[in-house]
Design a protein around this motif. Structure first.
Motif, PDB file in Angstrom:
ATOM      1  N   LEU A 144     -12.401   7.765  -9.157  1.00 30.58           N
ATOM      2  CA  LEU A 144     -13.409   7.430 -10.151  1.00 30.58           C
ATOM      3  C   LEU A 144     -12.882   6.339 -11.077  1.00 30.58           C
ATOM      4  CD1 LEU A 144     -14.427  11.053 -11.010  1.00 30.58           C
ATOM      5  CD2 LEU A 144     -15.957   9.362 -10.016  1.00 30.58           C
ATOM      6  N   ASP A 145     -13.799   5.605 -11.642  1.00 29.64           N
ATOM      7  CA  ASP A 145     -13.439   4.535 -12.569  1.00 29.64           C
ATOM      8  C   ASP A 145     -13.398   5.083 -13.989  1.00 29.64           C
ATOM      9  OD1 ASP A 145     -12.878   2.064 -13.639  1.00 29.64           O
ATOM     10  OD2 ASP A 145     -14.980   1.458 -13.741  1.00 29.64           O
ATOM     11  N   ARG A 146     -12.208   5.142 -14.565  1.00 34.45           N
ATOM     12  CA  ARG A 146     -11.998   5.493 -15.971  1.00 34.45           C
ATOM     13  C   ARG A 146     -12.302   6.954 -16.298  1.00 34.45           C
ATOM     14  NH1 ARG A 146     -14.957   0.931 -16.038  1.00 34.45           N
ATOM     15  NH2 ARG A 146     -16.796   2.036 -16.795  1.00 34.45           N
ATOM     16  N   GLN A 147     -12.350   7.844 -15.293  1.00 29.88           N
ATOM     17  CA  GLN A 147     -12.605   9.250 -15.566  1.00 29.88           C
ATOM     18  C   GLN A 147     -11.738  10.134 -14.676  1.00 29.88           C
ATOM     19  OE1 GLN A 147     -16.977   9.262 -15.031  1.00 29.88           O
ATOM     20  NE2 GLN A 147     -17.093   9.915 -17.159  1.00 29.88           N
ATOM     21  N   SER A 148     -11.481  11.362 -15.159  1.00 28.48           N
ATOM     22  CA  SER A 148     -10.701  12.329 -14.402  1.00 28.48           C
ATOM     23  C   SER A 148     -11.478  13.645 -14.319  1.00 28.48           C
ATOM     24  CB  SER A 148      -9.352  12.578 -15.076  1.00 28.48           C
ATOM     25  OG  SER A 148      -8.631  11.366 -15.187  1.00 28.48           O
ATOM     26  N   PRO A 149     -11.448  14.346 -13.178  1.00 26.17           N
ATOM     27  CA  PRO A 149     -12.189  15.599 -13.045  1.00 26.17           C
ATOM     28  C   PRO A 149     -11.568  16.725 -13.858  1.00 26.17           C
ATOM     29  CG  PRO A 149     -10.885  15.171 -11.090  1.00 26.17           C
ATOM     30  CD  PRO A 149     -10.770  13.948 -11.944  1.00 26.17           C
ATOM     31  N   ARG A 150     -12.417  17.659 -14.282  1.00 23.45           N
ATOM     32  CA  ARG A 150     -11.951  18.846 -14.998  1.00 23.45           C
ATOM     33  C   ARG A 150     -12.795  20.041 -14.572  1.00 23.45           C
ATOM     34  NH1 ARG A 150     -14.104  17.123 -21.041  1.00 23.45           N
ATOM     35  NH2 ARG A 150     -16.318  16.886 -20.510  1.00 23.45           N
ATOM     36  N   VAL A 151     -12.326  21.231 -14.897  1.00 24.19           N
ATOM     37  CA  VAL A 151     -13.048  22.452 -14.542  1.00 24.19           C
ATOM     38  C   VAL A 151     -14.356  22.490 -15.324  1.00 24.19           C
ATOM     39  CG1 VAL A 151     -12.984  24.964 -14.549  1.00 24.19           C
ATOM     40  CG2 VAL A 151     -10.891  23.659 -14.094  1.00 24.19           C
ATOM     41  N   PRO A 152     -15.505  22.617 -14.654  1.00 30.72           N
ATOM     42  CA  PRO A 152     -16.784  22.644 -15.379  1.00 30.72           C
ATOM     43  C   PRO A 152     -16.959  23.930 -16.168  1.00 30.72           C
ATOM     44  CG  PRO A 152     -17.129  22.943 -13.031  1.00 30.72           C
ATOM     45  CD  PRO A 152     -15.684  22.612 -13.201  1.00 30.72           C
ATOM     46  N   PRO A 153     -17.740  23.905 -17.240  1.00 30.16           N
ATOM     47  CA  PRO A 153     -17.905  25.099 -18.085  1.00 30.16           C
ATOM     48  C   PRO A 153     -18.661  26.224 -17.406  1.00 30.16           C
ATOM     49  CG  PRO A 153     -19.355  23.321 -18.808  1.00 30.16           C
ATOM     50  CD  PRO A 153     -18.454  22.728 -17.783  1.00 30.16           C
ATOM     51  N   THR A 154     -19.341  25.953 -16.304  1.00 30.30           N
ATOM     52  CA  THR A 154     -20.087  26.989 -15.585  1.00 30.30           C
ATOM     53  C   THR A 154     -19.224  27.751 -14.585  1.00 30.30           C
ATOM     54  OG1 THR A 154     -20.769  25.315 -13.966  1.00 30.30           O
ATOM     55  CG2 THR A 154     -22.275  25.756 -15.792  1.00 30.30           C
ATOM     56  N   SER A 155     -17.924  27.542 -14.610  1.00 31.40           N
ATOM     57  CA  SER A 155     -17.049  28.101 -13.585  1.00 31.40           C
ATOM     58  C   SER A 155     -16.890  29.615 -13.700  1.00 31.40           C
ATOM     59  CB  SER A 155     -15.662  27.464 -13.674  1.00 31.40           C
ATOM     60  OG  SER A 155     -15.729  26.101 -13.360  1.00 31.40           O
ATOM     61  N   ASP A 156     -16.745  30.247 -12.529  1.00 35.74           N
ATOM     62  CA  ASP A 156     -16.392  31.656 -12.456  1.00 35.74           C
ATOM     63  C   ASP A 156     -14.884  31.786 -12.257  1.00 35.74           C
ATOM     64  OD1 ASP A 156     -18.938  33.185 -12.526  1.00 35.74           O
ATOM     65  OD2 ASP A 156     -19.411  31.988 -10.755  1.00 35.74           O
ATOM     66  N   ALA A 157     -14.363  32.964 -12.539  1.00 39.22           N
ATOM     67  CA  ALA A 157     -12.949  33.238 -12.301  1.00 39.22           C
ATOM     68  C   ALA A 157     -12.713  33.430 -10.805  1.00 39.22           C
ATOM     69  CB  ALA A 157     -12.518  34.484 -13.057  1.00 39.22           C
ATOM     70  N   PRO A 158     -11.563  32.993 -10.289  1.00 33.95           N
ATOM     71  CA  PRO A 158     -11.293  33.175  -8.855  1.00 33.95           C
ATOM     72  C   PRO A 158     -11.298  34.629  -8.422  1.00 33.95           C
ATOM     73  CG  PRO A 158      -9.334  32.408 -10.025  1.00 33.95           C
ATOM     74  CD  PRO A 158     -10.476  32.271 -10.962  1.00 33.95           C
TER      75      PRO A 158
END
Length: 286
Positions: free
Chosen positions: A199-213
């Motif tokens: 991606l250009d100028r961005q890095s992925p992160r865990v989304p706030p809608t995530s469930d626990a593994p």
């Protein structure tokens, strides 16, 4: 449960690790497969403390069919059989389709789809010979709803959903052999931090809608106790997303790109990287 022998692909982190720990707490004998032996050894020690009836560490790249077969052969040689095979390993790459290098795109497909097929092939051959066994393939919400910036992952998971259905159809006449698909929404695992990023100028992160593994691991274990083959969406976000995708596709396509850019990516960039696509990183790999 103490009699169960469970092969877990992707056991070094995330959903696979939690699945191994939950099975261990039930006294199962677990076979831990992933690319990184140091991480597997760490998980193995946690499994022993949790109460596993036996632990076998099997460093494996599931994209390599020969190595997957070696893992199953070792499991059968060590424990006498395999009762459950859970394929939890996955990698991803973020970026526009045309910006993701060909070799990275192909590697994501090789792990997520070909790797899952390799695990399924070995498991089903053993289960059909024994006349019983439970195969669980972990797909994704993104196997039924396409989103931008993860084209290889989306393609692999759409294909995996089709594979699950085909395998269910082909094995439905065998009363003891069951095939299950578990389709999580976003899950709080290291897959985001270790992903390839173009991606250009961005890095992925865990989304706030995530469930626990652990939530997904519990669903895997419940599926493997069923007497019929099953497919299940797991996560509160899944059904609203699927409904919007199918009922008002124009609205979904209009909002999903801006929504993902807002909630899934940081404004800071760490630069382009192949992440864990070709080699596991220093920590947290699958």
């Amino acid at each position: 449960m103490s009699a169960k022998v469970v092969v877990i692909a992707g056991a070094s982190s995330g959903i696979g690790r939690e699945t191994a720990l939950q099975y261990s707490a039930r006294g199962a004998r677990v076979v831990l497969a992933a690319r990184s032996e140091p991480d597997l050894q760490d998980v193995a020690e946690q499994c022993r403390r949790a109460g596993a009836g036996g632990v076998l560490v099997a460093p494996t790249d599931i994209a390599d069919a020969h190595k997957v077969q070696q893992t199953f052969d070792l499991a059968i040689e060590t424990f006498g059989r395999v009762d459950v095979a859970a394929q939890c390993a996955a990698i991803t790459a973020f970026g526009r389709f045309e910006d993701i290098p060909t070799e990275v795109f192909d590697a994501v497909i090789a792990t997520n789809l070909i790797g899952a097929a390799n695990v399924a092939r070995c498991a089903l051959a053993h289960f059909q010979h024994r006349g019983r066994g439970q195969l669980v393939l972990v797909g994704s919400l993104l196997g039924v709803t396409a989103v931008p910036y993860q084209s290889a992952y989306v393609a692999s998971k759409f294909a995996l959903c089709g594979l699950v259905r085909a395998l269910r159809q082909e094995n439905r006449h065998l009363p003891g052999v069951r095939v299950h698909g578990i389709y999580p929404g976003p899950v709080d695992t290291p897959v985001y931090a270790s992903a390839a990023n173009f991606l250009d100028r961005q890095s992925p992160r865990v989304p706030p809608t995530s469930d626990a593994p652990g939530t997904i691991a519990a669903a895997i274990i419940r599926a493997a106790e069923k007497t019929t083959s099953t497919e299940r969406q797991v996560g509160w976000f899944n059904r609203p997303a699927i409904a919007t995708y199918r009922v008002v596709p124009f609205l979904f396509d209009a909002v999903i790109g801006p929504l993902i850019r807002r909630v899934m990516f940081t404004p800071e960039s760490v630069g382009q990287s192949a992440g864990n696509v070709f080699e596991p990183p220093a920590v947290g790999r699958a």
